[in-house]
Write an enzyme that holds these catalytic residues in place. Sequence first.
Site, mmCIF file in Angstrom:
data_model
loop_
_atom_site.group_PDB
_atom_site.id
_atom_site.type_symbol
_atom_site.label_atom_id
_atom_site.label_comp_id
_atom_site.label_asym_id
_atom_site.label_seq_id
_atom_site.Cartn_x
_atom_site.Cartn_y
_atom_site.Cartn_z
ATOM 1 N N ASP A 131 24.851 -15.420 -41.715
ATOM 2 C CA ASP A 131 25.543 -15.855 -42.924
ATOM 3 C C ASP A 131 26.522 -16.956 -42.536
ATOM 4 O O ASP A 131 26.694 -17.254 -41.346
ATOM 5 C CB ASP A 131 26.265 -14.693 -43.614
ATOM 6 N N HIS A 162 16.407 -16.523 -55.352
ATOM 7 C CA HIS A 162 16.589 -16.774 -56.792
ATOM 8 C C HIS A 162 17.843 -17.595 -57.080
ATOM 9 O O HIS A 162 18.037 -18.068 -58.203
ATOM 10 C CB HIS A 162 16.575 -15.463 -57.590
#
Length: 359
Positions: A223, A261
């Site tokens: 991350d 998404h």
Amino acid sequence: MPSSSGVDSTQELLDAQAHIWNHIFNHINSMTLKWAVQLGIPDIIHKHDKPMTLSQLADAIPINRAKSDALHRIMRILVHSKFFDRVRTLPNEEEAYCLTRASRLLLRDEPLSLTPFALAVLDEDLMGTFHCVPEWFGNECPSPLEFKHEKSIREFAENNQRWSLLFNEGMANDARLVGSILAKESRKVFEGLETMVDVGGGTGMVSKAIVDAFPGMKGIVLDLPYVVSGLKGSGNLRYVGGDMFHSVPPADAVFLKWILHNWSDDECIKILEKCKEAITTSKNMKGGKVIIVDMILGYEKQQDEAVETQLFFDMMMMTTLTGKERTEQEWAKIFFAAGFKTYKIYPLLGLRSLIEVFP
């Protein structure tokens, strides 16, 4: 007989009117849910340890007793929406309210609580972006949120610590749910993997559940540096600061939960290309796989509420980010554009599916 364009009878005209009215006022469903969690109603009933009458609930919140009728009306719609049930143990006894499965998922101390997510999504500033969509169509801003607030969703979060904490807590609670289901219900997807990179994995909640279920696996959570800064790994899980658009650490599998998404097709292709590099440069020379958890619009026959909820998510992606919810055909298009050859779909996460993608 009354008539309107395309309407042939009185009943059809009235049905059309009722349909429009329902959509005009549909936001009230969301707002009454928000009021319930802001007032702490699920927790109050839960702590009472038995059904609560309206007067007991009014005292416990507490509210101005002159507004008890307003509370009754709010509870009436929440019962209709199946967030609470009404019970009466004796014929002459006052009706009392109890929790349902849905409202148990709104308890503050519930590890899978949806309350933080609800408050984040129904935030007043975030909801304001929906009013800007007609104007947004005529400009170059990537999202209505950026058009209204003149900042990206990341900048919006950085400038609103309370919202950021709610959203992150909501994502962590969802990760607990997904991690527990995957570890139990989809073991064959992870069996045999020696290494897995969880891209955009935050605090690593899903990765922890998976590597705990498969002790022979080593997990890496990738991350942004500020996200993983200060997080400590364990024997079989470590954290790496980086950018998925630049590189992904080599591994047998790359895991993407609710990541793609958020991004446009072109951005997804770039991410998937980096994932493909990671699994083909792993020591597994046959090439591994990418494991995706996301929605697939229109996949298999679903109840109307499920379809509508997926479409709501798509509108949320459109108004806040550059992403979208995708049909199977749209998913396949970006998989093949990124150089992958085949994929398998497992519809085991309710509105979301697990997708294995192979080079």
